[in-house]
Design a protein around this motif. Structure first.
Motif, PDB file in Angstrom:
ATOM      1  N   GLY A  80       0.832  -1.192   0.000  1.00 19.53           N
ATOM      2  CA  GLY A  80       0.000   0.000   0.000  1.00 19.53           C
ATOM      3  C   GLY A  80       0.864   1.239   0.000  1.00 19.53           C
ATOM      4  N   ASN A  81       0.256   2.372   0.296  1.00 19.34           N
ATOM      5  CA  ASN A  81       0.967   3.639   0.230  1.00 19.34           C
ATOM      6  C   ASN A  81       2.117   3.714   1.235  1.00 19.34           C
ATOM      7  OD1 ASN A  81       1.275   6.473  -0.610  1.00 19.34           O
ATOM      8  ND2 ASN A  81       0.554   6.933   1.459  1.00 19.34           N
ATOM      9  N   GLU A  82       1.857   3.358   2.488  1.00 20.94           N
ATOM     10  CA  GLU A  82       2.910   3.455   3.503  1.00 20.94           C
ATOM     11  C   GLU A  82       4.031   2.465   3.236  1.00 20.94           C
ATOM     12  OE1 GLU A  82       1.803   4.219   7.652  1.00 20.94           O
ATOM     13  OE2 GLU A  82      -0.286   4.180   6.999  1.00 20.94           O
ATOM     14  N   GLU A  83       3.673   1.315   2.696  1.00 18.09           N
ATOM     15  CA  GLU A  83       4.693   0.331   2.345  1.00 18.09           C
ATOM     16  C   GLU A  83       5.565   0.839   1.199  1.00 18.09           C
ATOM     17  OE1 GLU A  83       1.643  -1.471   4.711  1.00 18.09           O
ATOM     18  OE2 GLU A  83       1.464  -0.339   2.847  1.00 18.09           O
ATOM     19  N   ASN A  84       4.944   1.519   0.246  1.00 20.72           N
ATOM     20  CA  ASN A  84       5.669   2.104  -0.881  1.00 20.72           C
ATOM     21  C   ASN A  84       6.659   3.166  -0.405  1.00 20.72           C
ATOM     22  OD1 ASN A  84       6.297   2.604  -3.626  1.00 20.72           O
ATOM     23  ND2 ASN A  84       4.719   4.173  -3.784  1.00 20.72           N
ATOM     24  N   LEU A  85       6.290   3.882   0.639  1.00 14.82           N
ATOM     25  CA  LEU A  85       7.153   4.933   1.182  1.00 14.82           C
ATOM     26  C   LEU A  85       8.330   4.370   1.978  1.00 14.82           C
ATOM     27  CD1 LEU A  85       4.415   7.447   2.417  1.00 14.82           C
ATOM     28  CD2 LEU A  85       5.932   7.745   0.447  1.00 14.82           C
ATOM     29  N   VAL A  91       3.128  -2.065   7.196  1.00  9.83           N
ATOM     30  CA  VAL A  91       3.520  -1.085   8.208  1.00  9.83           C
ATOM     31  C   VAL A  91       2.384  -0.119   8.550  1.00  9.83           C
ATOM     32  CG1 VAL A  91       5.977  -1.186   7.686  1.00  9.83           C
ATOM     33  CG2 VAL A  91       4.532   0.430   6.435  1.00  9.83           C
ATOM     34  N   GLY A  92       1.303  -0.147   7.793  1.00  7.38           N
ATOM     35  CA  GLY A  92       0.172   0.735   8.055  1.00  7.38           C
ATOM     36  C   GLY A  92      -0.814   0.131   9.030  1.00  7.38           C
ATOM     37  N   LYS A 119       5.644  -6.712  -5.800  1.00  2.32           N
ATOM     38  CA  LYS A 119       6.563  -6.007  -4.907  1.00  2.32           C
ATOM     39  C   LYS A 119       6.481  -4.484  -5.020  1.00  2.32           C
ATOM     40  CE  LYS A 119       8.001 -10.188  -4.186  1.00  2.32           C
ATOM     41  NZ  LYS A 119       7.431 -10.978  -3.079  1.00  2.32           N
ATOM     42  N   CYS A 120       5.659  -3.996  -5.934  1.00  2.00           N
ATOM     43  CA  CYS A 120       5.457  -2.552  -6.084  1.00  2.00           C
ATOM     44  C   CYS A 120       3.969  -2.241  -5.925  1.00  2.00           C
ATOM     45  CB  CYS A 120       5.930  -2.066  -7.452  1.00  2.00           C
ATOM     46  SG  CYS A 120       7.683  -2.364  -7.776  1.00  2.00           S
ATOM     47  N   ARG A 121       3.681  -1.046  -5.444  1.00  2.50           N
ATOM     48  CA  ARG A 121       2.296  -0.686  -5.153  1.00  2.50           C
ATOM     49  C   ARG A 121       1.469  -0.485  -6.415  1.00  2.50           C
ATOM     50  NH1 ARG A 121      -0.129   5.111  -3.252  1.00  2.50           N
ATOM     51  NH2 ARG A 121      -2.225   4.393  -2.721  1.00  2.50           N
ATOM     52  N   PRO A 122       0.340  -1.182  -6.554  1.00  5.93           N
ATOM     53  CA  PRO A 122      -0.598  -0.886  -7.639  1.00  5.93           C
ATOM     54  C   PRO A 122      -1.237   0.488  -7.408  1.00  5.93           C
ATOM     55  CG  PRO A 122      -0.947  -3.111  -6.787  1.00  5.93           C
ATOM     56  CD  PRO A 122      -0.038  -2.399  -5.820  1.00  5.93           C
ATOM     57  N   ARG A 126      -5.355  -0.607  -6.222  1.00  3.83           N
ATOM     58  CA  ARG A 126      -6.170  -1.542  -6.996  1.00  3.83           C
ATOM     59  C   ARG A 126      -5.551  -2.939  -6.940  1.00  3.83           C
ATOM     60  NH1 ARG A 126      -3.140  -2.937 -11.187  1.00  3.83           N
ATOM     61  NH2 ARG A 126      -1.918  -1.419 -12.354  1.00  3.83           N
ATOM     62  N   ASP A 127      -6.350  -3.939  -7.355  1.00  2.55           N
ATOM     63  CA  ASP A 127      -5.809  -5.292  -7.460  1.00  2.55           C
ATOM     64  C   ASP A 127      -4.742  -5.330  -8.553  1.00  2.55           C
ATOM     65  OD1 ASP A 127      -7.631  -6.058  -5.560  1.00  2.55           O
ATOM     66  OD2 ASP A 127      -9.025  -6.983  -6.987  1.00  2.55           O
ATOM     67  N   PRO A 128      -3.662  -6.055  -8.344  1.00  2.00           N
ATOM     68  CA  PRO A 128      -2.667  -6.184  -9.416  1.00  2.00           C
ATOM     69  C   PRO A 128      -3.245  -6.955 -10.596  1.00  2.00           C
ATOM     70  CG  PRO A 128      -2.146  -7.644  -7.574  1.00  2.00           C
ATOM     71  CD  PRO A 128      -3.255  -6.768  -7.116  1.00  2.00           C
ATOM     72  N   TYR A 129      -2.856  -6.550 -11.802  1.00  3.04           N
ATOM     73  CA  TYR A 129      -3.312  -7.229 -13.004  1.00  3.04           C
ATOM     74  C   TYR A 129      -2.555  -8.560 -13.173  1.00  3.04           C
ATOM     75  CZ  TYR A 129      -5.247  -2.627 -14.234  1.00  3.04           C
ATOM     76  OH  TYR A 129      -5.939  -1.442 -14.233  1.00  3.04           O
TER      77      TYR A 129
END
Length: 219
Positions: A80-85, A91-92, A119-122, A126-129
């Protein structure tokens, strides 16, 4: 020695009828450091991966973290967003709930390994394709090959479909006896879903108790 070669040799011994081998504490530490180093090397290898479009919004690759000798591996769908950061999984708010869920069945987060199907935030969470899942599949497989978990806990329908290659409802996955490459796999609700719908917490607790029974057998 390459960790995969070691595990292949151990599997050969098992097939030969040898069930137990004994190693010194120092040898165990050496094995642990070797596995940890292999995982760190791979994380560094993929940090600038461009195999799918998810890299375009990546701030940090979320490779995975935890005990490299874990008997239990938790696999979710994506950061998610916090994980991407931060570059760390869970971690959220969902991560805090996951930690509590594990504590409720006497498992400390530091003792297990956590990763995602991608391993990267969609974008927009959203759900990964399917093509994104496929692009990351070899990374996840390498993690599984190196860690050699005895049990998997799969969080959410997307991750379950990605690993188990069936089109089922989450409820159906939860009731099935699932395996991924001979590894017993439990499927339950993603913590983020539990935060949105408290009615799912009771069935999730049943899933965790079933996992706990199997986990305690292999300790």
């Amino acid at each position: 020695m390459n960790v995969r070669i070691i595990y292949q040799y151990l599997e050969f011994l098992k097939l030969s009828g040898i069930q137990d081998i004994f190693v010194s504490g120092q040898e165990k530490n050496n094995q642990n450091e070797s596995v940890k180093a292999d995982l760190e090397d791979l994380a560094g290898k993929y940090v600038n991966c461009t195999d799918c479009e998810l890299c375009e919004n990546r701030i940090k690759l979320v490779y995975g973290e935890g005990n490299p000798q874990s008997k239990l591996m938790i696999i979710s769908e994506g950061p998610g967003n916090e994980e991407n950061l931060t570059g760390r999984p869970f971690v959220g708010a969902a991560g805090k709930l996951l930690t509590k869920m594990l504590m409720a069945i006497n498992i400390e987060r530091k003792d297990i390994y956590i990763t995602n199907v991608v391993k990267c935030r969609p974008p927009g969470n959203r759900d990964p394709y399917p093509e994104e899942v496929q692009a990351c599949s070899h990374i996840l497989q390498e993690q599984i090959d190196i860690i050699q978990p005895k049990l998997l806990l799969i969080l959410g329908k997307v991750a379950a479909e990605s690993l188990l290659k069936q089109s089922q409802s989450l409820g159906a996955y939860r009731k099935m006896k699932n395996y991924y490459q001979s590894i017993r796999a439990f499927v339950t609700y993603h913590p983020a879903a539990l935060l949105r719908n408290s009615e799912w917490k009771k069935p999730a607790w049943i899933d965790l108790q079933n996992l706990q029974k199997e986990y305690e057998k292999i300790l």
